[in-house]
Scaffold this motif. Structure first.
Motif, short mmCIF file in Angstrom:
data_model
loop_
_atom_site.label_atom_id
_atom_site.label_comp_id
_atom_site.label_asym_id
_atom_site.label_seq_id
_atom_site.Cartn_x
_atom_site.Cartn_y
_atom_site.Cartn_z
N GLU A 113 -3.98 0.63 -2.42
CA GLU A 113 -3.14 -0.50 -2.80
C GLU A 113 -2.28 -0.14 -4.01
O GLU A 113 -2.74 0.52 -4.95
N TYR A 134 -4.85 6.36 1.36
CA TYR A 134 -4.18 5.07 1.51
C TYR A 134 -4.75 4.11 0.49
O TYR A 134 -5.95 3.81 0.50
N TYR A 156 0.84 -1.20 0.00
CA TYR A 156 0.00 0.00 0.00
C TYR A 156 0.88 1.25 0.00
O TYR A 156 2.03 1.23 0.46
#
Length: 306
Positions: A81, A79, A68
């Motif tokens: 991936e 935030y 991430y």
């Protein structure tokens, strides 16, 4: 006592130095490796061959191990991936179609306005989960350790677990009564009472109400941010240990040449977390009815112990 006082003094020294270094407006990026361990033996894997178990573990790897990126400034963060092409047959969308609902999309946090916004897809439909950013009651410690070039301090808290947090899934009824539970399952099989067990695999799973969380934060980066929905410490959180999941920062870039806009997710039907969980529950009920008409075959492999 003297050692504790020295460590507390060190915290304040680092805070003062960090605050001066970040007096001007800035942006940063932190890269995290998230890894969740899952014992297949707990989910009916004891009778699997080593080859079969290895195959399943490989398929689950892309679901349980992810990278991430946290992009942040003094008040906001996003935030998300670090998506890579998934190998054919990968397990990222596993769990009977629930994969996308369990992993989630970009998560926005604003520590000033206490906003938490999650971009979420579920069975092809887009949702926007909006809730108030809740703080954990952190207990500050004086223990330190080095993560990369940063001195980190320990903090602990008790966290309430979301009922659909796959990272804390456990087989229902295991633990101290494990042997008794297995014996009941065998007796049920011998008597031919297959239909007495639910055909919905999710009924074989439970989630603890609370878990203990250990965080390591660095006052050298005096930002009230961290990975996922973690925040609330006087420094960027570089490591989280929560139940079976470890989230570790592997790289930090401060004031990158090309800055990114930290935009709130805006697409999807707006719901709260509680409303979204209700939507998942209703979908599970639909799947329960669908599986129920298949003579018990739909639930095979979802935690049933034969």
């Amino acid at each position: 006592m003297k050692k504790s006082l020295l460590k507390i003094a060190l915290v304040f020294t680092v805070l003062l130095v960090g605050s001066n270094a970040f007096a001007q407006d800035f942006q940063g990026k932190a890269y995290y490796m998230s890894k969740t361990t899952m014992d297949l033996d707990e989910f009916g894997g004891r009778d699997m061959s080593p080859e079969r178990k290895k195959q399943i573990q490989e398929r689950m790897k892309s679901f349980l191990e992810k990278v991430y990126i946290l992009t942040f400034n003094k008040e906001e963060s996003i935030y998300k991936e670090d998506e890579k092409l998934e190998a054919p047959g990968g397990g990222g969308r596993g769990f009977g179609g629930f994969g996308s609902s369990l992993t989630g999309g970009p998560k926005y946090k604003n520590v000033k306005t206490k906003e938490l916004i999650q971009d979420q897809e579920f069975f092809g439909k887009q949702f926007l989960i909006k809730d108030e950013l809740k703080n954990l009651e952190w207990k500050m410690g004086t223990e330190t350790k080095q993560i990369g070039n940063y001195t980190c301090f320990k903090a602990t808290a008790t966290k309430t677990v979301d009922e659909f947090d796959f990272r804390s899934f456990r087989p229902r009824g295991r633990g101290n009564d494990e042997k008794k539970d297995e014996e009941k399952a065998k007796d049920s099989t011998k008597s031919g009472d297959e239909t007495s067990k639910s055909d919905n695999p999710m009924d074989e799973i439970e989630v603890p109400k609370t878990i203990e969380v250990v965080a390591w934060y660095t006052p050298q980066i005096p930002i009230n941010q961290g990975p996922g929905d973690y925040w609330g410490l006087p420094g960027l959180i570089l490591e989280i240990n929560a139940d079976r999941t470890t989230i570790l920062c592997t790289k930090i870039v401060l004031n990158p040449e090309e800055k990114e806009d930290i935009d709130k997710p805006t697409k999807g039907d707006e719901v709260t977390q509680a409303e979204y969980n209700e939507i998942i529950t209703k979908k599970m009920e639909e799947m329960r009815e669908m599986y129920g008409g298949r003579g018990g075959r739909g639930g095979r492999g979802g935690g049933r112990r034969n």
